[in-house]
Design an enzyme around this catalytic site. Structure first.
Site, PDB file in Angstrom:
ATOM      1  N   LYS A   1       0.839  -1.205   0.000  1.00 24.76           N
ATOM      2  CA  LYS A   1       0.000   0.000   0.000  1.00 24.76           C
ATOM      3  C   LYS A   1       0.873   1.254   0.000  1.00 24.76           C
ATOM      4  O   LYS A   1       2.074   1.176   0.264  1.00 24.76           O
ATOM      5  CB  LYS A   1      -0.924  -0.018   1.227  1.00 24.76           C
TER       6      LYS A   1
ATOM      7  N   ARG B   1     -10.807   0.147  14.644  1.00 18.98           N
ATOM      8  CA  ARG B   1     -10.566   0.943  13.451  1.00 18.98           C
ATOM      9  C   ARG B   1     -11.517   0.456  12.356  1.00 18.98           C
ATOM     10  O   ARG B   1     -12.400   1.173  11.943  1.00 18.98           O
ATOM     11  CB  ARG B   1      -9.097   0.805  13.062  1.00 18.98           C
TER      12      ARG B   1
ATOM     13  N   TYR C   1      13.378  31.219   5.015  1.00 18.16           N
ATOM     14  CA  TYR C   1      12.132  31.969   5.202  1.00 18.16           C
ATOM     15  C   TYR C   1      11.903  32.323   6.661  1.00 18.16           C
ATOM     16  O   TYR C   1      12.197  31.526   7.557  1.00 18.16           O
ATOM     17  CB  TYR C   1      10.953  31.115   4.735  1.00 18.16           C
TER      18      TYR C   1
ATOM     19  N   MET D   1       9.665  24.622   0.269  1.00 23.60           N
ATOM     20  CA  MET D   1       8.949  23.666  -0.566  1.00 23.60           C
ATOM     21  C   MET D   1       9.905  22.814  -1.405  1.00 23.60           C
ATOM     22  O   MET D   1       9.743  21.613  -1.516  1.00 23.60           O
ATOM     23  CB  MET D   1       7.961  24.402  -1.486  1.00 23.60           C
TER      24      MET D   1
HETATM   25  C1  LIG Z   1      -0.450  -1.821   6.906  1.00 23.67           C
HETATM   26  C2  LIG Z   1      -1.016  -3.115   7.396  1.00 23.67           C
HETATM   27  C3  LIG Z   1      -0.167  -4.231   7.602  1.00 23.67           C
HETATM   28  C4  LIG Z   1       1.334  -4.158   7.533  1.00 23.67           C
HETATM   29  O1  LIG Z   1       1.857  -3.722   8.766  1.00 23.67           O
HETATM   30  P1  LIG Z   1       3.441  -3.593   9.005  1.00 23.67           P
HETATM   31  O2  LIG Z   1       3.549  -3.133  10.406  1.00 23.67           O
HETATM   32  O3  LIG Z   1       3.928  -2.577   8.030  1.00 23.67           O
HETATM   33  O4  LIG Z   1       4.029  -4.937   8.756  1.00 23.67           O
HETATM   34  C5  LIG Z   1      -0.778  -5.445   7.922  1.00 23.67           C
HETATM   35  N1  LIG Z   1      -2.122  -5.539   8.051  1.00 23.67           N
HETATM   36  C6  LIG Z   1      -2.946  -4.486   7.902  1.00 23.67           C
HETATM   37  C7  LIG Z   1      -4.414  -4.656   8.078  1.00 23.67           C
HETATM   38  C8  LIG Z   1      -2.429  -3.232   7.576  1.00 23.67           C
HETATM   39  O5  LIG Z   1      -3.243  -2.171   7.432  1.00 23.67           O
END
Ligand SMILES: *Cc1c(COP(=O)(O)O)cnc(C)c1O
Length: 369
Positions: free
Chosen positions: A38, A136, A264, A313
């Site tokens: 991701k 979550r 800045y 930036m």
């Molecule tokens: C991002 C995520 C992971 C990976 O976690 P790491 O700590 O980067 O290994 C695994 N499971 C879910 C549901 C996640 O959102």
């Protein structure tokens, strides 16, 4: 790095292969491995990482959102892809790209059932996410009877796996809390086994879960940060190799007289004579203003140069007083010598945020194994 290159993020696929083997060595050989790619592969290059994981023998890939999965399909990735957080509006896009949704709420299950039925799917693979304490995403354990009944009544979907996510697997001080989550998941597993059709498999662990609770690996693990070389644990970090290395070059050097200001809003004032180097990288590249005022430190010829004043930036100024360097010299933000975790810690954040926040403007250079 050739002299012509300014800023570059090197992506070392050999390091990825090394980390993959390190993590695999900690689980049973038959346990499936899902590589989390991701956020553009934690800010690296999602397609290059996914292609390498495919070659290394990973079983699954995981992304957060549907368009991240679509991108991987467009890049020719064939592995099964779990979409962890699909939204109602893009459920129709999942099916033509063979992306497997996580169904995490009655609303998203209902919507996906409609979409799968409307397009005449039979046994389309889905994954059920349960909340065991992170609060979550996920079904509650008490949703299970109704959920199981809905699934028994549908020929459109098949539950391929059932999973949950740990909230503090990296924190030894929270071992009791984590064991509570593991126990809650155990109860869900046995209820699913007796009530949900399709003989799904089970998974719970992220990187720190694999390191600290390998006995709870069930049938698959989901690793992200460990693949990229970080583990939330200094001892394990020493055995992993950073995949990403962020380099740039000095654009200009200034001699700043006592009393003069740098950057800045007069972010820094030279008390005594200072030499500064201006670097062609800034907050638009993902080096945020939190790294200003000395919180971030870069390496030039092995010496530490703190960031002066406010990050701009497109540029950052560092203090090179007493460091022998010239315009055009290489500068390392993080990499092998100083880790992204150490760089991030200077500003009170973590490698996850630093890496995934690197912007697409930074050119990526893929270094093969
Ligand atoms: C991002 C995520 C992971 C990976 O976690 P790491 O700590 O980067 O290994 C695994 N499971 C879910 C549901 C996640 O959102």
């Amino acid at each position: 790095m050739p002299e012509s290159r300014g800023t570059v993020l090197e992506i070392h696929l050999g390091a990825l292969a090394h980390n993959y083997r390190e993590l695999r060595a900690r689980i049973r050989p038959e346990t499936r491995f899902l590589g989390v790619v991701k956020a553009y592969g934690y800010g690296s290059d999602a397609a290059a990482i996914a292609r390498k994981l495919e070659a290394l023998g990973a079983d699954y890939l995981g992304v957060a959102f549907t368009d991240e999965g679509v991108y991987l399909r467009q890049q020719g990735i064939r592995l099964p892809i779990l979409v962890l957080h699909p939204q109602p509006g893009d459920l129709g896009t999942l099916i033509p790209h063979c992306l497997e949704p996580s169904l995490y709420s009655p609303r998203i299950l209902e919507r996906f059932l409609q979409v799968a039925a409307a397009s005449g799917q039979e046994d389309y693979p889905v994954h059920l996410k349960f909340n065991t304490g992170l609060n979550r995403l996920g079904f509650k354990a008490e949703d299970l009877p109704a959920l199981a009944e809905t699934l028994r009544g549908s020929r459109n979907l098949i539950v391929r796996s059932v999973f949950s996510h740990l909230a503090a697997s990296d924190d030894p001080g929270e071992a009791d809390f984590t064991r509570g989550q593991i126990q809650a998941f155990e109860e869900i597993v046995s209820a699913v086994r007796s009530e949900v059709p399709g003989a799904p498999f089970f998974h719970l662990l992220n990187t720190s879960g694999v390191l600290n609770y390998p006995e709870s690996q069930w049938d698959m693990v989901r690793c992200g940060i460990g693949l990229y070389g970080y583990s939330n644990d200094p001892k394990t970090d020493a055995r992993l190799r950073p995949v990403a290395r962020l380099l740039t070059r000095i654009s200009q050097i200034h001699d700043v007289a006592p009393g003069e200001w740098v950057g800045y809003n007069k972010g820094f004032q030279a008390g005594e004579a200072r030499r500064t180097a201006t670097l062609p990288i800034g907050h638009a590249d993902g080096i945020g203003r939190i790294y200003g005022q000395g919180a971030g430190q870069v390496l030039i010829g092995g010496k530490t140069a703190p960031i002066l004043g406010n990050v701009c930036m497109d540029m950052t100024m560092v203090d090179v007083t007493g460091i022998s360097c010239r315009e055009g010299d290489e500068v390392e933000f993080f990499g092998d010598v100083r880790s992204a975790e150490a760089f991030a810690a200077g500003a009170g954040t973590i490698s996850y945020e630093l890496l995934s926040g690197l912007s697409r403007r930074v050119p990526r250079e893929i270094i093969p194994e």
